[in-house]
Motif scaffolding. Structure first.
Motif, short mmCIF file in Angstrom:
data_model
loop_
_atom_site.label_atom_id
_atom_site.label_comp_id
_atom_site.label_asym_id
_atom_site.label_seq_id
_atom_site.Cartn_x
_atom_site.Cartn_y
_atom_site.Cartn_z
N VAL A 127 0.85 -1.20 0.00
CA VAL A 127 0.00 0.00 0.00
C VAL A 127 0.89 1.25 0.00
N ALA A 128 1.89 1.26 0.87
CA ALA A 128 2.80 2.41 0.93
C ALA A 128 3.51 2.62 -0.42
N ARG A 129 3.85 1.53 -1.10
CA ARG A 129 4.51 1.63 -2.41
C ARG A 129 3.60 2.35 -3.41
N THR A 130 2.31 2.02 -3.40
CA THR A 130 1.41 2.68 -4.35
C THR A 130 1.20 4.15 -3.99
N VAL A 131 1.15 4.45 -2.70
CA VAL A 131 1.06 5.86 -2.28
C VAL A 131 2.34 6.59 -2.67
N HIS A 145 4.90 22.15 -13.15
CA HIS A 145 4.03 23.33 -12.98
C HIS A 145 4.84 24.57 -12.63
N GLU A 146 5.84 24.41 -11.78
CA GLU A 146 6.59 25.56 -11.29
C GLU A 146 8.00 25.65 -11.85
N ASP A 147 8.37 24.68 -12.67
CA ASP A 147 9.72 24.64 -13.23
C ASP A 147 10.77 24.75 -12.12
N SER A 148 10.54 23.98 -11.03
CA SER A 148 11.48 24.02 -9.91
C SER A 148 12.47 22.86 -9.98
N GLY A 149 12.54 22.19 -11.12
CA GLY A 149 13.42 21.05 -11.26
C GLY A 149 14.90 21.41 -11.18
N SER A 150 15.22 22.69 -11.37
CA SER A 150 16.61 23.10 -11.29
C SER A 150 17.09 23.18 -9.84
N ASN A 151 16.17 23.14 -8.90
CA ASN A 151 16.51 23.15 -7.48
C ASN A 151 17.09 21.79 -7.12
N GLY A 152 18.33 21.77 -6.65
CA GLY A 152 19.00 20.50 -6.35
C GLY A 152 18.27 19.66 -5.33
N SER A 153 17.69 20.29 -4.30
CA SER A 153 16.97 19.52 -3.29
C SER A 153 15.72 18.88 -3.88
N ILE A 154 14.99 19.60 -4.72
CA ILE A 154 13.78 19.04 -5.32
C ILE A 154 14.15 17.90 -6.27
N SER A 155 15.21 18.08 -7.05
CA SER A 155 15.66 17.00 -7.93
C SER A 155 16.04 15.76 -7.13
N SER A 156 16.71 15.96 -6.00
CA SER A 156 17.09 14.83 -5.15
C SER A 156 15.88 14.17 -4.51
N ILE A 157 14.85 14.95 -4.22
CA ILE A 157 13.61 14.38 -3.67
C ILE A 157 12.95 13.48 -4.70
N LEU A 158 12.97 13.88 -5.96
CA LEU A 158 12.39 13.05 -7.02
C LEU A 158 13.13 11.72 -7.12
N VAL A 159 14.45 11.76 -7.06
CA VAL A 159 15.25 10.53 -7.09
C VAL A 159 14.91 9.67 -5.88
N PHE A 160 14.84 10.29 -4.71
CA PHE A 160 14.52 9.60 -3.47
C PHE A 160 13.16 8.89 -3.56
N LEU A 161 12.14 9.59 -4.05
CA LEU A 161 10.81 8.98 -4.14
C LEU A 161 10.80 7.80 -5.11
N ASN A 162 11.52 7.93 -6.20
CA ASN A 162 11.60 6.83 -7.15
C ASN A 162 12.27 5.61 -6.52
N ARG A 163 13.35 5.85 -5.81
CA ARG A 163 14.05 4.75 -5.14
C ARG A 163 13.23 4.18 -3.98
N LEU A 164 12.48 5.06 -3.29
CA LEU A 164 11.68 4.61 -2.16
C LEU A 164 10.60 3.62 -2.59
N SER A 165 10.01 3.82 -3.75
CA SER A 165 8.99 2.86 -4.20
C SER A 165 9.63 1.50 -4.46
N ASP A 166 10.85 1.49 -4.99
CA ASP A 166 11.57 0.22 -5.17
C ASP A 166 11.85 -0.42 -3.81
N TYR A 167 12.30 0.40 -2.86
CA TYR A 167 12.58 -0.08 -1.51
C TYR A 167 11.32 -0.72 -0.91
N LEU A 168 10.18 -0.05 -1.07
CA LEU A 168 8.95 -0.56 -0.45
C LEU A 168 8.50 -1.88 -1.09
N PHE A 169 8.77 -2.06 -2.38
CA PHE A 169 8.46 -3.34 -3.03
C PHE A 169 9.32 -4.45 -2.43
#
Length: 188
Positions: A127-131, A145-169
């Motif tokens: 369930v957590a993986r799907t969330v 929407h905000e073109d905030s992808g150039s922000n290093g922290s936001i880019s790292s958060i996107l990588v983190f979330l992608n990896r977190l779904s793998d972790y949860l599986f």
């Protein structure tokens, strides 16, 4: 301190950076989904066998990272309040990769699709993986929407979330393994 303030009764809320925005804004949607993800992961931790304290501690660390990520998502890019936030680097994603490898090393090979389920802790990890996947989509939408992808922290958060779904599986499979339950194979 009162929990209720009444300031959001007309559909607006305050960001960490102070701006008042609609509760349906992409930024609020993104950090709202992140909060839901954190709650779902908390349910996983509650369902893990208490003899697995190291695993529970690992999950609690992930929850702390989610709070750090939420602070970034609740802050407008370039706002002065970003100076109060710790940079969100790719270190959490790397630690998730190490945890995935550690758990995967003791799991049987996966040669087919599996159904979410098994032990309660495994089912909750699914369930957590799907969330997590929805949260990742919302965060991507915010970046677009905000073109905030150039922000290093936001880019790292996107990588983190992608990896977190793998972790949860892998965590779901690991929880089943710890409980002596096999994954449930999909039989089309």
């Amino acid at each position: 301190m009162k929990i209720y303030t009444g300031t959001g009764d007309r559909g607006k809320t305050s960001l960490f950076s102070g701006e008042r925005v609609s509760k349906s804004s992409p930024r609020v949607e993104a950090y709202g989904d992140l909060d839901e993800l954190n709650a779902a992961i908390g349910a996983v931790a509650a369902a893990v066998d208490t003899r697995q304290q190291a695993l529970i501690d690992e999950i609690r660390t992930i929850q702390a990272w989610l709070l750090d990520a939420g602070a970034w998502l609740a802050t407008t890019p370039g706002a002065a309040s970003t100076r109060f936030l710790q940079p969100f680097t790719e270190a959490p994603a790397r630690r998730l990769e190490a945890a995935i490898d550690r758990m995967d090393a003791v799991l049987p090979d996966l040669n087919q699709f599996i159904l979410p389920g098994g032990h309660l802790s495994a089912a909750l990890a699914h369930v957590a993986r799907t969330v997590c996947r929805r949260t990742e989509r919302r965060a991507c939408e915010l970046v677009e929407h905000e073109d905030s992808g150039s922000n290093g922290s936001i880019s790292s958060i996107l990588v983190f979330l992608n990896r977190l779904s793998d972790y949860l599986f892998v965590l779901a499979r690991h929880c089943n393994h710890l409980q002596g339950q096999a994954d449930i194979p999909w039989k089309p």
